[in-house]
Design an enzyme around this catalytic site. Structure first.
Site, mmCIF file in Angstrom:
data_model
loop_
_atom_site.group_PDB
_atom_site.id
_atom_site.type_symbol
_atom_site.label_atom_id
_atom_site.label_comp_id
_atom_site.label_asym_id
_atom_site.label_seq_id
_atom_site.Cartn_x
_atom_site.Cartn_y
_atom_site.Cartn_z
ATOM 1 C CB SER A 162 -0.996 -0.109 1.173
ATOM 2 O OG SER A 162 -1.923 0.801 1.014
ATOM 3 C CG HIS A 206 -5.992 -2.260 1.134
ATOM 4 N ND1 HIS A 206 -5.418 -1.960 -0.210
ATOM 5 C CD2 HIS A 206 -5.213 -1.573 2.046
ATOM 6 C CE1 HIS A 206 -4.568 -0.974 -0.092
ATOM 7 N NE2 HIS A 206 -4.279 -0.903 1.154
#
Ligand SMILES: *[C@@H]1O[C@H](CO)[C@@H](O)[C@H](O)[C@H]1NC(C)=O
Ligand SMILES: *[C@@H]1O[C@H](CO)[C@@H](O)[C@H](O)[C@H]1NC(C)=O
Ligand SMILES: *[C@@H]1O[C@H](CO)[C@@H](O)[C@H](O)[C@H]1NC(C)=O
Length: 401
Positions: free
Chosen positions: A172, A377
């Site tokens: 990320s 995610h």
């Protein structure tokens, strides 16, 4: 939608209270893996972690960890640098214990380095500024993480190991900062052999609800929170983190409220990979301090649809950049080899946005769609079965380039 906004505001309002560094008694209620710090976790899972400190050009003192895998048969293997995501720390790579990427790579004999960006629990230090008193300490975003923090970390790894290049894995925000670094200091391209981007974050114009809604109202939220004097978010001893530890660890309801109702709407649903018994471990480590400005910078990237530097408004931009608009990060300059690993159920790093990134980076050597279609995610660092759908690709990348 209103309840999400309220939650966000509440979280932030409490974000910088009680920030003295005394031990928070609530931590005693957490299981060992929730309480343990990086060094203790490494030891529990069979490894000695070495700790280094590096100081950036602008005075931040960052904690950097290293685990030298035991079985170093192949001394020619490049060191591997792991960079965590936003409001997180190097702990992310260990909290799954024997099932984590950090321990798994260490067991395979890799020399692994774990960076920590300015502000988090291992990097809340500065040569002059006091993070509890000086608001300037929190005047940073992922720009400074990429421009100042990452290069000093990379240089330290290369200096200590004697290698000219390293391999990197970023989760990320931990890969966004590589695009910032390689476009603003292109000489660093040659110090990175390959960077594997897990849940790549660069463009944010296709993020899903409710995050997209929060991005759309972020200018108002940012002004409001700044006016309230909030610069730091999610300090380890803040009310936010204390409530998180109390509420999220309540039997049954804790999982429902914190994970099903708050976390998954943002990250994508995947309850198989984040089971209730993991929550008390997770809340001991996440979130950890970061700057409000950094969250807002990401939101700007989303609503401006441009991967550029922080937008201060016209007069602020003239002052900071001698230009009415902020400079754009030139992705053509990011010439290092990049592997993109994307999850179909990721509501933050969406396939659409990763496609834009893929088309603009000049040297994407592989594009991998996770075979787990529910993969969201956070499965990229906290998933229970990462050894199934992620680690084989990590080994393949580390061994092929
Ligand atoms: C981790 O905790 C131990 C025991 O409290 C302490 O000695 C050590 O310095 C800590 N390590 C880090 C990196 O904070
Ligand atoms: C982790 O795995 C190792 C090797 O299989 C095992 O010896 C050890 O007991 C495990 N540690 C924990 C805490 O589960
Ligand atoms: C600011 O930009 C203007 C116009 O591009 C240029 O003439 C001037 O020299 C710049 N000033 C500084 C301090 O760089």
């Amino acid at each position: 939608m209103v309840n999400f906004v309220l939650i966000v505001i509440l979280c932030f309002i409490n974000g910088n209270l009680g920030s003295n560094s005394e031990e928070n008694p609530i931590n005693d209620k957490l299981p060992e893996d929730g309480r343990f710090n990086f060094t203790q976790l490494a030891r529990k899972y069979g490894h000695h972690a070495m700790e280094y400190k590096v100081t950036t050009e602008d005075g931040y003192i960052l904690g950097l960890f290293r685990i030298r895998g035991k079985n170093r048969r192949n001394k020619k293997r490049l060191p591997v640098l792991l960079m965590h995501g936003i409001a997180d720390s190097s702990d992310a790579w260990l909290i799954r214990g024997n099932l984590s990427l950090g321990i798994t790579l260490a067991n395979s004999g890799y020399d692994i380095w774990f960076g920590n960006i300015r502000g988090n629990r291992y990097s809340r230090n500065h040569v002059k500024l006091d993070p509890d008193k000086d608001v300037q300490f929190w005047d940073f975003s992922f720009h400074e993480n990429g421009y100042y923090d990452l290069p000093i970390i990379i240089d330290k790894v290369l200096k200590e190991t004697g290698f000219k290049k390293l391999n990197a894995i970023g989760f990320s925000q931990g890969n966004t900062i590589f695009y910032v670094l390689c476009s603003t200091r292109p000489e660093y391209n040659s110090k990175i052999n390959v960077m594997m981007a897990l849940a790549p974050i660069c463009y944010l114009q296709n993020v899903r609800l409710p995050l997209s809604y929060i991005i759309s109202i972020s200018p108002v939220l940012y002004d409001l929170l700044s006016d309230l004097g909030i610069n730091e978010v999610a300090n380890d001893n803040s009310l936010l983190n204390t409530f998180e530890k109390i509420i999220c660890t309540l039997p049954d309801i804790g999982y429902d409220v914190c994970i099903e109702k708050i976390m998954f709407p943002f990250t994508g649903y995947d309850s198989e990979e984040l089971e209730p018994s993991f929550v008390p471990v997770l809340v001991g480590h996440f979130p950890t301090s970061t700057a409000l400005k950094s969250l807002y910078h990401f939101a700007q990237v989303g609503y401006r649809r441009i991967f550029g530097q922080f937008d201060y408004g016209i007069s602020g931009n003239l002052e900071n950049y001698n230009s009415t608009i902020p400079p754009i990060y030139d992705l053509n300059l990011v010439t290092t080899k990049i592997v993109l690993y994307v999850c179909l159920n990721d509501k933050i790093s969406t396939v659409e946005d990763v496609q834009i990134l893929r088309s603009r980076l000049p040297n994407v050597v592989r594009y991998i769609v996770s075979p787990r279609w529910m993969c969201n995610h956070i499965d990229n660092v906290w998933g229970k079965h990462m050894y199934d759908y992620l680690f084989p690709y990590v080994y393949e990348v580390l061994e092929s380039y």
